[in-house]
Write a protein that holds these residues in place. Structure first.
Motif, short mmCIF file in Angstrom:
data_model
loop_
_atom_site.label_atom_id
_atom_site.label_comp_id
_atom_site.label_asym_id
_atom_site.label_seq_id
_atom_site.Cartn_x
_atom_site.Cartn_y
_atom_site.Cartn_z
N ILE A 1 145.48 81.18 132.07
CA ILE A 1 145.69 80.64 130.72
C ILE A 1 145.80 81.83 129.76
CG2 ILE A 1 144.77 79.17 128.89
CD1 ILE A 1 145.41 77.63 131.45
N VAL A 2 146.95 81.95 129.09
CA VAL A 2 147.17 83.12 128.22
C VAL A 2 146.96 82.81 126.75
CG1 VAL A 2 148.72 84.23 129.86
CG2 VAL A 2 149.67 82.64 128.15
N GLY A 3 146.64 81.55 126.41
CA GLY A 3 146.37 81.22 125.02
C GLY A 3 146.24 79.72 124.83
N GLU A 4 145.57 79.34 123.74
CA GLU A 4 145.46 77.91 123.40
C GLU A 4 145.23 77.76 121.91
OE1 GLU A 4 141.52 75.96 124.33
OE2 GLU A 4 141.39 77.66 125.71
N VAL A 5 145.73 76.66 121.36
CA VAL A 5 145.53 76.33 119.95
C VAL A 5 145.21 74.84 119.84
CG1 VAL A 5 147.01 78.14 118.99
CG2 VAL A 5 148.03 75.95 119.65
N ARG A 6 144.56 74.47 118.75
CA ARG A 6 144.25 73.07 118.46
C ARG A 6 145.01 72.64 117.21
NH1 ARG A 6 139.45 71.37 121.10
NH2 ARG A 6 139.36 72.57 123.04
N HIS A 7 145.44 71.40 117.20
CA HIS A 7 146.14 70.87 116.03
C HIS A 7 145.50 69.54 115.60
CE1 HIS A 7 148.27 67.50 118.01
NE2 HIS A 7 148.36 68.30 119.06
N LEU B 1 155.66 78.61 118.30
CA LEU B 1 156.00 80.03 118.24
C LEU B 1 154.90 80.89 118.88
CD1 LEU B 1 157.58 80.19 114.67
CD2 LEU B 1 158.76 80.41 116.88
N GLN B 2 153.64 80.48 118.71
CA GLN B 2 152.55 81.18 119.39
C GLN B 2 152.68 81.06 120.91
OE1 GLN B 2 148.42 80.77 117.72
NE2 GLN B 2 149.45 79.48 116.21
N ALA B 3 153.06 79.87 121.36
CA ALA B 3 153.26 79.68 122.80
C ALA B 3 154.38 80.56 123.32
CB ALA B 3 153.59 78.21 123.07
N GLN B 4 155.47 80.66 122.56
CA GLN B 4 156.60 81.49 122.97
C GLN B 4 156.20 82.97 123.00
OE1 GLN B 4 159.93 81.70 120.19
NE2 GLN B 4 161.35 81.49 121.92
N ALA B 5 155.46 83.41 121.99
CA ALA B 5 155.07 84.82 121.90
C ALA B 5 154.06 85.21 122.98
CB ALA B 5 154.47 85.10 120.52
N SER B 6 153.36 84.23 123.53
CA SER B 6 152.34 84.53 124.54
C SER B 6 152.93 84.98 125.87
CB SER B 6 151.47 83.29 124.79
OG SER B 6 152.19 82.31 125.53
N GLY B 7 154.21 84.70 126.07
CA GLY B 7 154.85 85.03 127.34
C GLY B 7 154.56 84.04 128.45
N ALA B 8 153.97 82.90 128.11
CA ALA B 8 153.64 81.89 129.11
C ALA B 8 154.90 81.33 129.76
CB ALA B 8 152.83 80.76 128.47
N LYS B 9 154.78 80.96 131.02
CA LYS B 9 155.89 80.32 131.73
C LYS B 9 155.94 78.81 131.47
CE LYS B 9 156.90 84.15 134.04
NZ LYS B 9 156.47 84.29 135.43
N ALA B 10 154.79 78.23 131.06
CA ALA B 10 154.73 76.79 130.84
C ALA B 10 153.74 76.49 129.72
CB ALA B 10 154.32 76.07 132.11
N VAL B 11 153.97 75.37 129.04
CA VAL B 11 153.10 74.94 127.93
C VAL B 11 152.54 73.56 128.25
CG1 VAL B 11 152.95 74.38 125.48
CG2 VAL B 11 154.43 76.26 126.25
N MET B 12 151.22 73.46 128.26
CA MET B 12 150.56 72.17 128.41
C MET B 12 150.38 71.52 127.05
SD MET B 12 148.95 69.57 129.58
CE MET B 12 148.45 69.65 131.29
N LEU B 13 150.96 70.34 126.86
CA LEU B 13 150.77 69.56 125.65
C LEU B 13 149.62 68.59 125.90
CD1 LEU B 13 154.52 68.86 124.75
CD2 LEU B 13 153.00 70.62 123.80
N ALA B 14 148.45 68.97 125.42
CA ALA B 14 147.24 68.18 125.63
C ALA B 14 147.05 67.24 124.45
CB ALA B 14 146.03 69.10 125.81
N ASN B 15 148.02 66.35 124.28
CA ASN B 15 147.99 65.37 123.20
C ASN B 15 148.70 64.12 123.66
OD1 ASN B 15 150.66 66.25 123.10
ND2 ASN B 15 150.40 67.42 121.23
#
Length: 405
Positions: free
Chosen positions: A198-204, A216-230
């Motif tokens: 896990i290279v980063g996480e944010v709450r909304h 944009l934070q997800a893109q800048a993290s260099g992650a290969k995939a984004v989990m939408l936990a909503n």
């Protein structure tokens, strides 16, 4: 001679009436009363709402609206997604209205409030709510988590093979309440076990309209995939804006709580390629398709959601349990449920575990392109079928007090 025959006729009629009364008293109030409680007017009304009541009535009709000669009645109520309102409805249903079982709910906070009441009053509650607490620390002998748990959805959305092949870094965008917290916790643990990072996480906040900074934070993290936990509108907005910003298909989107009503409302063009766990596939086999077709005819052309199909399954199984037990006594009905194999339009290879979880087959899927769909409700390409006991938390790790280690 006439007096002799008359005497025996009176005795025979008395025995018959006594037997009839004995069978009738096995069912409280001489009615098997099922309460469908859910959101009927708010943001989740399309997900469960009246559709769940339709599904429950369809299940009752399969029994001729009677079990062992005792009428079956379905009643409904709107908890408005508020635990205090849900608890008040349940209290009145149990104490004054003769409701034997509450089904659906589909709100974890309401489910947790109602579950305790069911235990105290020796009634049953069959939840469509997803919180792992319902079959964890908050489990009780009169409660079953019928649809799925967050653990199963979040822990199986990425496989070790996918991580080993290069999809190995992940960023999490989570809604800032219990659902987001639960998905995040279980997803992070699963990724770590499989060798990912896990290279980063944010709450909304709930009902966010602008996800640009999070994406944009997800893109800048260099992650290969984004989990939408909503879920719901938040999930749709995040997926739509990810597409608008050109993040997809470069970034693989994962979802921890994607439901078919959300795919329907957003459209396959927006959701195409999203990877998620599915716990209901209406095109699974001929039986599932046939039931869904009947439901569509009664639900204004709308295909069943996961919760509506699960409600059908829960009510159908409950009625079979009270039929076999010859009573609606909660303990007797639960014993029958826990000894039952559950295969119907919703569930394949289902059974109720000691912790109260109805374990059944689940499916790792990617959402189809519009051109691939053959009709309403056909949204998923199944990548893998996961057996229920493999998808869910092992009983050896369960925090449910009912489970003997």
């Amino acid at each position: 001679m006439n007096r002799f025959y008359g005497f025996f006729l009176i005795i025979a009629l008395a025995i018959s009436a006594s037997a009839s009364r004995a069978e009738g008293t096995a069912y409280s109030d001489n009615v098997i009363r099922i309460g469908i409680m859910n959101d009927r007017s708010g943001p989740y009304a399309d997900l469960s709402g009246e559709g769940s009541a339709i599904a429950a009535r369809m299940a009752a009709e399969e029994f001729g609206n009677k079990v062992n000669g005792t009428p079956v009645e379905v009643v409904t109520a709107d908890h408005r997604n508020k635990p205090d309102i849900g608890a008040a409805i349940a209290r009145k249903w149990f104490d004054a209205d003769g409701v034997d079982v509450i089904v659906d709910i589909a709100n974890s906070a309401v489910s947790l409030a109602v579950s305790g009441l069911a235990k105290d009053r020796r009634k049953l509650v069959l939840h469509n709510s997803a919180s792992s607490e319902l079959t964890g620390k908050a489990c009780n002998p009169h409660s079953v988590q019928w649809q799925y748990s967050v653990y199963a959805a979040a822990s199986n959305v990425v496989t070790k093979q996918m991580i080993d092949s290069g999809m190995n870094t992940f960023f999490i965008i989570a809604v800032d309440y219990a659902l987001g917290e639960s998905i995040t916790k279980d997803f992070k643990a699963a990724v770590t076990r499989a060798g990912g990072k896990i290279v980063g996480e944010v709450r909304h906040p709930l009902n966010t309209t602008d996800f640009s900074s999070y994406l944009l934070q997800a893109q800048a993290s260099g992650a290969k995939a984004v989990m939408l936990a909503n879920a719901g509108s938040d999930l749709v907005t995040a997926a739509t804006q990810a597409q608008e910003f050109g993040l997809t298909p470069k970034l693989q989107l994962l979802a921890g709580a994607l439901t078919k009503d959300v795919v329907r409302s957003a459209g396959l063009k927006v959701m195409e390629g999203m990877q998620t766990m599915s716990w209901y596939e209406m095109y699974r086999d001929d039986g599932s398709k046939a039931w869904a077709k009947k439901f569509v005819e009664r639900n204004k052309g709308k295909a069943p959601t996961e919760l509506q199909a699960s409600t059908y399954s829960a009510v159908r199984s409950y009625l079979k349990a009270v039929q076999d037990a010859h009573t609606d006594d909660a303990d007797a009905a639960m014993a029958k449920l826990k000894g039952m194999s559950i295969n119907d339009a919703f569930a394949a290879n289902g059974h109720v575990r000691p912790d109260g979880l109805m374990s059944h087959d689940m499916y790792l899927v990617r959402i189809k392109a519009p051109s691939q769909s053959v009709g309403e409700g056909d949204y998923s390409n199944v990548l893998k079928t996961v057996k229920g006991d493999d998808a869910n938390i092992p009983l050896s790790q369960s925090e449910c007090p009912l489970v003997k280690k």
